[in-house]
Design a protein around this motif. Sequence first.
Motif, PDB file in Angstrom:
ATOM      1  N   THR A  93       0.830  -1.213   0.000  1.00  0.00           N
ATOM      2  CA  THR A  93       0.000   0.000   0.000  1.00  0.00           C
ATOM      3  C   THR A  93       0.862   1.260   0.000  1.00  0.00           C
ATOM      4  O   THR A  93       0.605   2.200  -0.759  1.00  0.00           O
ATOM      5  CB  THR A  93      -0.906   0.002   1.258  1.00  0.00           C
ATOM      6  OG1 THR A  93      -1.594  -1.242   1.341  1.00  0.00           O
ATOM      7  CG2 THR A  93      -1.912   1.146   1.203  1.00  0.00           C
ATOM      8  N   GLU A 112      -1.499   7.351  -0.221  1.00  0.00           N
ATOM      9  CA  GLU A 112      -2.888   7.569  -0.679  1.00  0.00           C
ATOM     10  C   GLU A 112      -2.975   7.499  -2.212  1.00  0.00           C
ATOM     11  O   GLU A 112      -3.789   6.745  -2.768  1.00  0.00           O
ATOM     12  CB  GLU A 112      -3.398   8.924  -0.196  1.00  0.00           C
ATOM     13  CG  GLU A 112      -4.800   9.239  -0.724  1.00  0.00           C
ATOM     14  CD  GLU A 112      -5.273  10.586  -0.221  1.00  0.00           C
ATOM     15  OE1 GLU A 112      -5.978  10.586   0.803  1.00  0.00           O
ATOM     16  OE2 GLU A 112      -4.936  11.619  -0.817  1.00  0.00           O
ATOM     17  N   ASN A 114      -1.787   5.970  -4.655  1.00  0.00           N
ATOM     18  CA  ASN A 114      -0.927   4.806  -4.886  1.00  0.00           C
ATOM     19  C   ASN A 114      -1.323   3.997  -6.129  1.00  0.00           C
ATOM     20  O   ASN A 114      -1.141   2.783  -6.185  1.00  0.00           O
ATOM     21  CB  ASN A 114      -0.842   3.937  -3.623  1.00  0.00           C
ATOM     22  CG  ASN A 114      -2.185   3.405  -3.184  1.00  0.00           C
ATOM     23  OD1 ASN A 114      -3.204   3.666  -3.811  1.00  0.00           O
ATOM     24  ND2 ASN A 114      -2.187   2.666  -2.093  1.00  0.00           N
TER      25      ASN A 114
HETATM   26  P1  RTP Z   1      -6.558  -0.878  -2.109  1.00  0.00           P
HETATM   27  O1  RTP Z   1      -7.716  -1.258  -1.230  1.00  0.00           O
HETATM   28  O2  RTP Z   1      -6.682   0.492  -2.732  1.00  0.00           O
HETATM   29  O3  RTP Z   1      -6.215  -1.940  -3.117  1.00  0.00           O
HETATM   30  O4  RTP Z   1      -5.248  -0.753  -1.222  1.00  0.00           O
HETATM   31  P2  RTP Z   1      -4.779  -1.622   0.006  1.00  0.00           P
HETATM   32  O5  RTP Z   1      -5.683  -2.805   0.185  1.00  0.00           O
HETATM   33  O6  RTP Z   1      -3.329  -1.843  -0.195  1.00  0.00           O
HETATM   34  O7  RTP Z   1      -5.000  -0.606   1.197  1.00  0.00           O
HETATM   35  P3  RTP Z   1      -6.231  -0.397   2.205  1.00  0.00           P
HETATM   36  O8  RTP Z   1      -5.730  -0.595   3.588  1.00  0.00           O
HETATM   37  O9  RTP Z   1      -7.407  -1.218   1.763  1.00  0.00           O
HETATM   38  O10 RTP Z   1      -6.537   1.144   2.020  1.00  0.00           O
HETATM   39  C1  RTP Z   1      -7.319   1.574   0.933  1.00  0.00           C
HETATM   40  C2  RTP Z   1      -6.688   2.803   0.324  1.00  0.00           C
HETATM   41  O11 RTP Z   1      -6.759   3.903   1.228  1.00  0.00           O
HETATM   42  C3  RTP Z   1      -5.642   4.749   1.055  1.00  0.00           C
HETATM   43  N1  RTP Z   1      -4.918   4.825   2.317  1.00  0.00           N
HETATM   44  N2  RTP Z   1      -4.518   5.960   2.809  1.00  0.00           N
HETATM   45  N3  RTP Z   1      -3.408   7.967   4.460  1.00  0.00           N
HETATM   46  C4  RTP Z   1      -3.284   6.696   4.810  1.00  0.00           C
HETATM   47  O12 RTP Z   1      -2.716   6.339   5.813  1.00  0.00           O
HETATM   48  C5  RTP Z   1      -3.893   5.675   3.951  1.00  0.00           C
HETATM   49  N4  RTP Z   1      -3.893   4.376   4.178  1.00  0.00           N
HETATM   50  C6  RTP Z   1      -4.553   3.837   3.108  1.00  0.00           C
HETATM   51  C7  RTP Z   1      -4.790   4.144  -0.044  1.00  0.00           C
HETATM   52  O13 RTP Z   1      -5.181   4.741  -1.292  1.00  0.00           O
HETATM   53  C8  RTP Z   1      -5.193   2.693   0.009  1.00  0.00           C
HETATM   54  O14 RTP Z   1      -4.924   2.064  -1.214  1.00  0.00           O
END
Ligand code: RTP
Length: 140
Positions: A93, A112, A114
């Motif tokens: 992430t 964010e 990403n």
């Molecule tokens: P995604 O759902 O987008 O595939 O990404 P992911 O599983 O790797 O990450 P997730 O924990 O599900 O978080 C969804 C999206 O939220 C944004 N995010 N921002 N500012 C922050 O600390 C933060 N943490 C997550 C990212 O765009 C993440 O992909």
Amino acid sequence: MATERTFSIIKPDATRRNLTGAVTKMLEDAGLRVVASKRIHMTREQAEGFYAVHKERPFFNDLVTFMISGPVVVQVLEGENAVAKNREVMGATNPAQADEGTIRKVHAESIEANTVHGSDSPENAKIEIDFFFKPEEIVG
Ligand code: RTP
Ligand code: MG
């Protein structure tokens, strides 16, 4: 391992930088096949609905605002072990922690902005595919 489907979003930071093709090539090079694809600009309601699981997270509002800041490309990807394979090629992430050669390592701007979303389980893949696509829009 049977053929599986997963759901992907090319996020606004990538469409803004004209990286739709570059990101799709990395997905295809990993063995995934694009069996549905459309460019949309999500409404706030759509983005809030899609990310409802993150409602209580501190980054929820910023995330929704980012996801509606420009167009996205929503895709259905098919292949062996597609959910895990997509997560692998996406990378962590936070791009600072992503492995070399992954989409987020190569292209992401921040934790964010990403570049891509990918379903985290086959169950969620089905829910997310159904959120954006009608069955006849998916051509395997
Ligand atoms: P995604 O759902 O987008 O595939 O990404 P992911 O599983 O790797 O990450 P997730 O924990 O599900 O978080 C969804 C999206 O939220 C944004 N995010 N921002 N500012 C922050 O600390 C933060 N943490 C997550 C990212 O765009 C993440 O992909
Ligand atoms: Mg996630």
